[in-house]
Design a protein around this motif. Structure first.
Motif, PDB file in Angstrom:
ATOM      1  N   LEU A 142       0.816  -1.208   0.000  1.00  0.00           N
ATOM      2  CA  LEU A 142       0.000   0.000   0.000  1.00  0.00           C
ATOM      3  C   LEU A 142       0.850   1.259   0.000  1.00  0.00           C
ATOM      4  N   VAL A 143       1.956   1.232   0.735  1.00  0.00           N
ATOM      5  CA  VAL A 143       2.859   2.385   0.725  1.00  0.00           C
ATOM      6  C   VAL A 143       3.369   2.640  -0.688  1.00  0.00           C
ATOM      7  N   LEU A 144       3.787   1.574  -1.377  1.00  0.00           N
ATOM      8  CA  LEU A 144       4.273   1.713  -2.745  1.00  0.00           C
ATOM      9  C   LEU A 144       3.172   2.216  -3.674  1.00  0.00           C
ATOM     10  N   GLN A 145       1.956   1.725  -3.492  1.00  0.00           N
ATOM     11  CA  GLN A 145       0.838   2.151  -4.328  1.00  0.00           C
ATOM     12  C   GLN A 145       0.537   3.641  -4.146  1.00  0.00           C
ATOM     13  N   ILE A 146       0.581   4.107  -2.906  1.00  0.00           N
ATOM     14  CA  ILE A 146       0.309   5.521  -2.633  1.00  0.00           C
ATOM     15  C   ILE A 146       1.430   6.399  -3.186  1.00  0.00           C
ATOM     16  N   LEU A 147       2.658   5.924  -3.075  1.00  0.00           N
ATOM     17  CA  LEU A 147       3.780   6.681  -3.636  1.00  0.00           C
ATOM     18  C   LEU A 147       3.632   6.838  -5.142  1.00  0.00           C
ATOM     19  N   LYS A 148       3.215   5.788  -5.822  1.00  0.00           N
ATOM     20  CA  LYS A 148       3.044   5.848  -7.270  1.00  0.00           C
ATOM     21  C   LYS A 148       1.913   6.800  -7.672  1.00  0.00           C
ATOM     22  N   LEU A 149       0.964   7.022  -6.753  1.00  0.00           N
ATOM     23  CA  LEU A 149      -0.122   7.968  -7.030  1.00  0.00           C
ATOM     24  C   LEU A 149       0.308   9.416  -6.804  1.00  0.00           C
ATOM     25  N   GLY A 150       1.524   9.612  -6.313  1.00  0.00           N
ATOM     26  CA  GLY A 150       2.060  10.964  -6.187  1.00  0.00           C
ATOM     27  C   GLY A 150       1.899  11.587  -4.822  1.00  0.00           C
ATOM     28  N   TYR A 151       1.772  10.780  -3.784  1.00  0.00           N
ATOM     29  CA  TYR A 151       1.587  11.305  -2.432  1.00  0.00           C
ATOM     30  C   TYR A 151       2.745  10.876  -1.533  1.00  0.00           C
ATOM     31  N   ASP A 152       3.075  11.730  -0.555  1.00  0.00           N
ATOM     32  CA  ASP A 152       3.965  11.338   0.528  1.00  0.00           C
ATOM     33  C   ASP A 152       3.155  10.541   1.538  1.00  0.00           C
ATOM     34  N   VAL A 153       3.732   9.517   2.136  1.00  0.00           N
ATOM     35  CA  VAL A 153       2.971   8.641   3.013  1.00  0.00           C
ATOM     36  C   VAL A 153       3.759   8.343   4.282  1.00  0.00           C
ATOM     37  N   LEU A 154       3.087   8.396   5.405  1.00  0.00           N
ATOM     38  CA  LEU A 154       3.629   7.976   6.690  1.00  0.00           C
ATOM     39  C   LEU A 154       2.834   6.764   7.154  1.00  0.00           C
ATOM     40  N   LEU A 155       3.473   5.624   7.268  1.00  0.00           N
ATOM     41  CA  LEU A 155       2.827   4.400   7.731  1.00  0.00           C
ATOM     42  C   LEU A 155       3.025   4.282   9.238  1.00  0.00           C
ATOM     43  N   SER A 156       1.938   4.116   9.970  1.00  0.00           N
ATOM     44  CA  SER A 156       2.012   3.999  11.426  1.00  0.00           C
ATOM     45  C   SER A 156       1.104   2.872  11.882  1.00  0.00           C
ATOM     46  N   ASP A 157       1.623   2.013  12.764  1.00  0.00           N
ATOM     47  CA  ASP A 157       0.764   1.014  13.398  1.00  0.00           C
ATOM     48  C   ASP A 157      -0.169   1.708  14.390  1.00  0.00           C
ATOM     49  N   VAL A 158      -1.337   1.122  14.617  1.00  0.00           N
ATOM     50  CA  VAL A 158      -2.321   1.771  15.483  1.00  0.00           C
ATOM     51  C   VAL A 158      -1.975   1.636  16.956  1.00  0.00           C
ATOM     52  N   ASP A 159      -1.008   0.792  17.304  1.00  0.00           N
ATOM     53  CA  ASP A 159      -0.583   0.697  18.706  1.00  0.00           C
ATOM     54  C   ASP A 159       0.596   1.610  19.010  1.00  0.00           C
ATOM     55  N   VAL A 160       0.904   2.536  18.098  1.00  0.00           N
ATOM     56  CA  VAL A 160       1.950   3.533  18.319  1.00  0.00           C
ATOM     57  C   VAL A 160       1.310   4.813  18.838  1.00  0.00           C
ATOM     58  N   TYR A 161       1.800   5.309  19.970  1.00  0.00           N
ATOM     59  CA  TYR A 161       1.249   6.532  20.559  1.00  0.00           C
ATOM     60  C   TYR A 161       2.005   7.742  20.019  1.00  0.00           C
ATOM     61  N   TRP A 162       1.273   8.724  19.535  1.00  0.00           N
ATOM     62  CA  TRP A 162       1.855   9.930  18.977  1.00  0.00           C
ATOM     63  C   TRP A 162       1.877  11.030  20.045  1.00  0.00           C
ATOM     64  N   PHE A 163       3.072  11.484  20.410  1.00  0.00           N
ATOM     65  CA  PHE A 163       3.187  12.592  21.354  1.00  0.00           C
ATOM     66  C   PHE A 163       3.026  13.936  20.649  1.00  0.00           C
ATOM     67  N   ASN A 164       3.510  14.024  19.428  1.00  0.00           N
ATOM     68  CA  ASN A 164       3.421  15.261  18.652  1.00  0.00           C
ATOM     69  C   ASN A 164       3.198  14.912  17.182  1.00  0.00           C
ATOM     70  N   ASN A 165       2.909  15.927  16.392  1.00  0.00           N
ATOM     71  CA  ASN A 165       2.729  15.760  14.960  1.00  0.00           C
ATOM     72  C   ASN A 165       4.109  15.734  14.282  1.00  0.00           C
ATOM     73  N   PRO A 166       4.510  14.596  13.703  1.00  0.00           N
ATOM     74  CA  PRO A 166       5.858  14.522  13.106  1.00  0.00           C
ATOM     75  C   PRO A 166       5.929  15.011  11.668  1.00  0.00           C
ATOM     76  N   MET A 167       4.785  15.333  11.057  1.00  0.00           N
ATOM     77  CA  MET A 167       4.779  15.623   9.628  1.00  0.00           C
ATOM     78  C   MET A 167       5.649  16.827   9.243  1.00  0.00           C
ATOM     79  N   PRO A 168       5.610  17.953   9.956  1.00  0.00           N
ATOM     80  CA  PRO A 168       6.480  19.071   9.551  1.00  0.00           C
ATOM     81  C   PRO A 168       7.960  18.701   9.573  1.00  0.00           C
ATOM     82  N   PHE A 169       8.373  17.921  10.584  1.00  0.00           N
ATOM     83  CA  PHE A 169       9.774  17.507  10.660  1.00  0.00           C
ATOM     84  C   PHE A 169      10.141  16.573   9.514  1.00  0.00           C
ATOM     85  N   LEU A 170       9.254  15.629   9.202  1.00  0.00           N
ATOM     86  CA  LEU A 170       9.555  14.669   8.144  1.00  0.00           C
ATOM     87  C   LEU A 170       9.626  15.332   6.779  1.00  0.00           C
TER      88      LEU A 170
END
Length: 590
Positions: free
Chosen positions: A530-558
């Protein structure tokens, strides 16, 4: 006989005790004085709150204590004819009293822009739950309204105009010594040639001349036409710890059918509050002359070609109403089974059209109309009150009022047959029309980045926890791939941007997909593909498991790494040594 020394010691003890008592008294007096002084130094809202009586009194002259009222609504964007109707409606609510506060649920910039033009009396609440299409969740709206600090909370559709007799009815019901739920259905007015002046205090005719409220109400009565029973409903209740009904309110989508009927039906079945219909005693109406109703309140059959792909929202509400509560099994005839609040001869009356009329509390000096509370099974379906019968004087006028109310009741027969036209549906496959490509087009913003999660039904609790955390961080550009039909159906009802992967492995369970198993490897391949499919559609993608806790929004840094970069983070924790090993990596790819 005590010696002189012992007597002297006793007298000394007495004097010391007396001095101690005077010290305690003086300290108490100083503390009380300090408390009174401090209370006078409090800001005025705190002083007013402390002075406000628990039950307001009202003699009809307008000089009584006014219960605080907050009106809640979820408008569409303030554009076009819909925006004009909504603006007039909100201004009519503010014209009811200077003490009325309005809270608008919404995320569209036009809602905030409109609120800023009306100063501090109109607030915008965007932190309730919305679907990825911007539809608010009804249960979240009710929860926010019930948490209001006002004496009375009102939940109303955003295009219904109110006149001051609504406040008079609230004055009256606020005197009841029992918890209550007011229900009202607005009328349709085919032509409404009036508007509020710039101050928002006076209604004007088309020629600019002021019209009195009594004349305006007479015009509405002459032009009114009762609307479809399930389309628009006004709810008002006294706030406090007592719920509106027993049980939990399902995640209905606001404006997509059945949620108001469900709440009223459950409130009647629960017998926690007095539930009554005030449609005939207040002026609430919709001006048709300003255009058609907005789509969010229309029935599916009324939407025509524009209904298109939004039928899943109505089907979802129907599915929830079938699963939860008593509406599907024992639908209540709202027109006949609700006690009615009517105004007859200048006095408010509670009337049970099907049985007998009763007079209600008219003041502390009127003994023949005093409310008599009861308890237990004797309270009956019609609330927590037992009232003495009406006096003989004025009986003919009262019977005429009852006859008029019965006539209106026949015109507005919201029976179970009316509900049958909604077609209750129980289906494990809702007609959700979104694919991966269409979700990306809908959810992704200008930066063309997306957060991807993959989950099965055994992870539904973790999925909702993950979604709630992203919403807390104001991250809305995420999508969910469902690995099985159960989680797909569940995610649709939760308003999540979910899609099915046709190549996902079947028979996935929590017990069989531990780390290193073949099942785990198949799921991992789904993520990579799915990551490869989304990349081919022209989007940046962040894959995260649902058991990962997000303390902050990492998108600006990435995004700061630039294009064509793979960034990964490990969830492995070590006190010493490197933590980013080759295992357990969450990739961000560009």
């Amino acid at each position: 006989m005590r010696s002189a020394s012992s007597l002297f010691a006793s007298l000394g003890y007495y004097k010391a005790s007396q001095v101690g008592l005077w010290s305690v008294w003086l300290s108490g007096f100083l503390l009380i004085s300090l408390s009174l002084y401090a209370s006078q130094r409090l800001p005025s809202p705190f002083r007013d709150h402390n002075k406000r009586p628990k039950v307001a009194t009202y003699n009809g002259s307008g000089d009584s204590a006014f219960p605080s009222v907050t009106i809640f609504s979820a408008p569409s964007p303030f554009v076009g004819s819909v925006g004009a109707r909504q603006a007039l409606a909100v201004r009519s609510w503010l014209a009811l009293s200077p003490d009325v506060v309005v809270v608008l649920f919404g995320q569209h910039p036009s809602i905030l822009s409109f609120a800023t033009t009306l100063a501090s009396r109109v607030l915008v609440e965007s932190t309730i739950d919305f679907t990825f299409l911007g539809t608010p969740f009804y249960h979240s709206m009710v929860a926010r309204s019930r948490a209001s600090s006002s004496d009375i909370a009102v939940l109303i559709d955003p295009e219904t105009i109110l006149l001051p007799d609504f406040i008079s009815a609230l004055h009256y019901t606020h005197k009841l010594h029992h918890d209550w739920l007011l229900v009202a259905r607005p009328r349709n007015v085919s032509h409404f040639p009036f508007h509020l002046d710039d101050t928002g205090k006076h209604w004007l005719q088309e020629d600019g001349k002021q019209i009195k409220i009594g004349k305006l109400r007479e015009f509405v009565i002459q032009k009114q036409r009762w609307s479809y029973c399930g389309s628009r409903v006004l709810l008002a209740w006294n706030t406090g710890e007592l719920p509106l009904h027993a049980g939990v309110l399902p995640p209905f989508l606001y404006g997509k059918g059945l949620h108001d009927q469900w709440v009223i039906n459950e409130a009647l079945s629960s017998e926690i509050r007095l539930v009554f219909d005030a449609s005939e005693s207040i002026s609430s109406f919709y001006p048709e002359s300003m255009g058609l109703w907005s789509d969010q309140f229309s029935r599916p059959s009324e939407l025509g070609a524009d209904f298109g792909e939004r039928i899943w929202e109505f089907d979802g509400n129907s599915h929830l109403a079938t699963l939860y509560g008593t509406l599907y099994l024992r639908p209540t005839n709202i027109s006949n089974n609700l006690v009615k609040l009517v105004k007859c001869g200048g006095k408010y009356l509670f009337i049970n059209v099907a049985e007998i009329a009763y007079n209600t509390f008219q003041g502390p000096d009127v003994h023949n109309g005093r409310l008599l509370p009861s308890s237990g099974k004797e309270q009956g379906r019609y609330g927590l009150l037992r009232m003495r019968s009406i006096v003989q004087s004025g009986r003919e006028k009262l019977m005429a009022c009852i006859k008029d109310s019965s006539s209106v009741n026949r015109k507005l027969d919201c029976s179970s047959m009316e509900l049958s036209t909604v077609a209750f549906k129980f289906s494990r496959q809702l007609p959700f029309p979104f694919s991966l490509e269409s979700l990306l087009h809908t959810v992704v913003g200008d930066d063309r980045s997306i957060v991807l999660a993959v989950a099965g039904n055994s992870y539904r609790d973790m999925l909702m926890s993950w979604v709630c955390r992203l919403r807390r961080l104001s991250i809305s550009n995420f999508i969910v791939c469902a690995l099985d039909p159960e989680i797909y159906h569940f995610a649709i009802l939760q308003g999540l941007p979910v899609f099915k992967d046709p190549l996902a492995p079947s028979n996935i369970s929590f017990n069989d997909c531990h780390f290193g198993t073949k099942c785990f490897q198949r799921v991992t391949k789904v993520k990579s593909r799915l990551v490869l499919q989304i990349l081919k559609l022209g989007y940046d993608v962040l894959l995260s498991d649902v058991d990962v806790y997000w303390f902050n929004n990492p998108m600006p840094f990435l995004r700061s790494f630039g294009p064509a970069v793979l960034v990964a983070q490990s969830d492995e924790y070590k006190v010493k040594g490197p933590i980013n090993m080759m295992n357990d990596l969450d990739p961000f790819q560009r």
